[in-house]
Design a protein around this motif. Structure first.
Motif, PDB file in Angstrom:
ATOM      1  N   GLU A 103       0.671  -1.254  -0.294  1.00  0.00           N
ATOM      2  CA  GLU A 103      -0.135   0.032   0.020  1.00  0.00           C
ATOM      3  C   GLU A 103       0.746   1.350   0.148  1.00  0.00           C
ATOM      4  N   ILE A 104       2.037   1.314   0.703  1.00  0.00           N
ATOM      5  CA  ILE A 104       2.984   2.454   0.599  1.00  0.00           C
ATOM      6  C   ILE A 104       3.367   2.407  -0.821  1.00  0.00           C
ATOM      7  N   SER A 105       3.951   1.578  -1.521  1.00  0.00           N
ATOM      8  CA  SER A 105       4.347   1.690  -2.931  1.00  0.00           C
ATOM      9  C   SER A 105       3.256   2.422  -3.724  1.00  0.00           C
ATOM     10  N   GLU A 106       1.916   1.732  -3.688  1.00  0.00           N
ATOM     11  CA  GLU A 106       0.901   2.283  -4.344  1.00  0.00           C
ATOM     12  C   GLU A 106       0.685   3.616  -4.236  1.00  0.00           C
ATOM     13  N   ALA A 107       0.807   4.269  -2.936  1.00  0.00           N
ATOM     14  CA  ALA A 107       0.487   5.533  -2.660  1.00  0.00           C
ATOM     15  C   ALA A 107       1.338   6.509  -3.292  1.00  0.00           C
ATOM     16  N   PHE A 108       2.413   6.108  -3.614  1.00  0.00           N
ATOM     17  CA  PHE A 108       3.612   7.155  -4.280  1.00  0.00           C
ATOM     18  C   PHE A 108       4.163   6.437  -5.475  1.00  0.00           C
ATOM     19  N   GLN A 109       3.537   5.480  -5.965  1.00  0.00           N
ATOM     20  CA  GLN A 109       4.264   4.894  -7.282  1.00  0.00           C
ATOM     21  C   GLN A 109       5.650   4.511  -7.017  1.00  0.00           C
ATOM     22  N   LEU A 110       6.063   3.982  -5.914  1.00  0.00           N
ATOM     23  CA  LEU A 110       7.437   3.661  -5.769  1.00  0.00           C
ATOM     24  C   LEU A 110       7.512   1.725  -5.878  1.00  0.00           C
ATOM     25  N   GLU A 111       8.483   1.720  -6.135  1.00  0.00           N
ATOM     26  CA  GLU A 111       8.898   0.058  -6.227  1.00  0.00           C
ATOM     27  C   GLU A 111       8.831  -0.678  -4.823  1.00  0.00           C
ATOM     28  N   ALA A 112       8.045  -1.680  -4.847  1.00  0.00           N
ATOM     29  CA  ALA A 112       8.138  -2.614  -3.668  1.00  0.00           C
ATOM     30  C   ALA A 112       8.867  -4.093  -3.632  1.00  0.00           C
ATOM     31  N   PHE A 113       9.206  -4.495  -2.670  1.00  0.00           N
ATOM     32  CA  PHE A 113      10.097  -5.724  -2.623  1.00  0.00           C
ATOM     33  C   PHE A 113       9.391  -6.713  -1.778  1.00  0.00           C
ATOM     34  N   GLU A 114       9.595  -7.956  -1.899  1.00  0.00           N
ATOM     35  CA  GLU A 114       9.186  -8.713  -1.104  1.00  0.00           C
ATOM     36  C   GLU A 114       9.781  -8.920   0.162  1.00  0.00           C
ATOM     37  N   ALA A 115       8.952  -8.992   1.657  1.00  0.00           N
ATOM     38  CA  ALA A 115       9.760  -8.879   2.657  1.00  0.00           C
ATOM     39  C   ALA A 115      10.534 -10.160   3.036  1.00  0.00           C
TER      40      ALA A 115
END
Length: 366
Positions: free
Chosen positions: A354-366
């Motif tokens: 949800e954080i990456s979606e809020a700012f169009q930033l790349e997300a990684f698997e924890a």
């Protein structure tokens, strides 16, 4: 592990990350706890209280950050704290990243391990570390709303409970989660007429079963909200999207449909707010008026009752703090799925979608 408890420096934030009782449990397990001098005074806990349970008192916030492996706070770090956070340092607090891109980018750059209270999630979907503050905020929303309905503060001049011969005030609650139910309970206790709205019929059935008969439920839609805001005196926004931005349920153009002096309280302000006209305020300057509608949008409402809030918070955070201190964050999160969901940013990488979606930033698997 070395655990640091700095003094909160956000405007009018009087809570502290841990009570002396919580510190005692850590020192009993041979962990070192650093507490910034006077950090607990706003909540009624003094340096000597922490010293008596084995904490070391440090004079400055810089000392606490410099000497600690894990920082335990209440509110998200503010700009003055960004440079103090070190690579690999664990920061365990309320972050609400989706409402602040500068904070998100600062924590990415710090390469710290950010574990957010608000996204720790049990198997049943409940948020154990957010719940107590939501309970406080929900109840306070009515307490504050009732006050700002008074005429000297530009409200409609309504007594929520009414008096014999005069109808009670009307309260509209958006969201039937923890905040909404607590708000409805408080408003009903004052004798107000309450309508609570949600799109989850299971929650509405629950409300219908547990709250008094003068609390009515309604399925939420833009049309129904537009109709109900015309006749309600106090409107509470309590909608939560886990880890993401709150939906804008009341648009600016809808304010003109409200009666002058209507009060709206946005408890979702930490997540960007569920009113389009929401902007974060402080306890020092809590309200503003747009189109004759009084807005109360304090971003740390429970900070006004710090004694209650700090104890309630420590009650739920302490088991997780002990788990991290005893095992380290990686093993603790591997063995505790609920805690693992609290991981938001790890060493420069966003691991919460949800954080990456809020700012169009790349997300990684924890």
């Amino acid at each position: 592990m070395k655990v640091g408890i700095p003094k909160e420096i956000k405007n009018n934030e009087s809570r502290v990350g841990m009570t002396p009782a919580g510190v005692f449990e850590l020192t009993k397990k041979n962990h070192t706890v650093f507490v910034q001098s006077t950090a607990g005074e706003g909540s009624g806990f003094f340096d000597k209280d922490y010293q008596e349970v084995g904490a070391t008192i440090l004079p400055t916030i810089e000392d606490v950050y410099n000497q600690s492996d894990m920082i335990v706070k209440v509110k998200e770090p503010i700009a003055l704290e960004y440079p103090l956070i070190r690579e690999n340092q664990i920061v365990f607090t309320y972050f609400h990243f989706a409402s602040s891109e500068p904070l998100t980018k600062a924590m990415i750059e710090s390469k710290s391990v950010c574990i957010a209270y608000e996204t720790v999630e049990d198997a049943d979907g409940t948020l154990p570390l957010l719940t107590p503050m939501s309970e406080v905020a929900g109840r306070m929303a009515i307490q504050q709303g009732a006050k700002y309905l008074e005429k000297p503060i530009k409200g409609r001049g309504i007594l929520l409970g009414g008096v014999p011969g005069v109808a009670p005030g009307k309260v509209l609650v958006l969201g039937a989660g923890v905040v909404g139910v607590q708000a409805a309970k408080m408003a009903a206790g004052l004798g107000a007429h309450v309508t609570i709205m949600d799109i989850n019929m299971k929650r509405l059935r629950y409300v219908n079963d547990v709250l008094p008969n003068h609390v009515t439920t309604a399925f939420s839609s833009e049309y129904s909200i537009r109709q109900l805001i015309k006749s309600h005196d106090l409107i509470i926004g309590g909608v939560l999207v886990k880890g993401g931005k709150a939906p804008k349920l009341i648009r600016k153009d809808m304010l003109k449909d409200m009666r002058p002096g209507t009060v709206i309280v946005d408890v979702a302000v930490d997540q960007g707010g569920c009113f389009e006209t929401t902007k974060a305020t402080t306890h020092e300057d809590p309200t503003y008026i747009i189109d004759d509608v009084v807005h109360y949008c304090v971003a740390n409402m429970p900070g006004a009752v710090p004694y209650t809030s700090t104890i309630a918070l420590t009650n739920v955070t302490l088991p997780y703090i002990l788990n991290i201190a005893n095992k380290g964050w990686e093993e603790a999160c591997t063995k505790d799925v609920a805690l693992a969901k609290g991981l938001n940013i790890i060493k420069g990488k966003i691991v919460y979608k949800e954080i990456s979606e809020a700012f169009q930033l790349e997300a990684f698997e924890a």
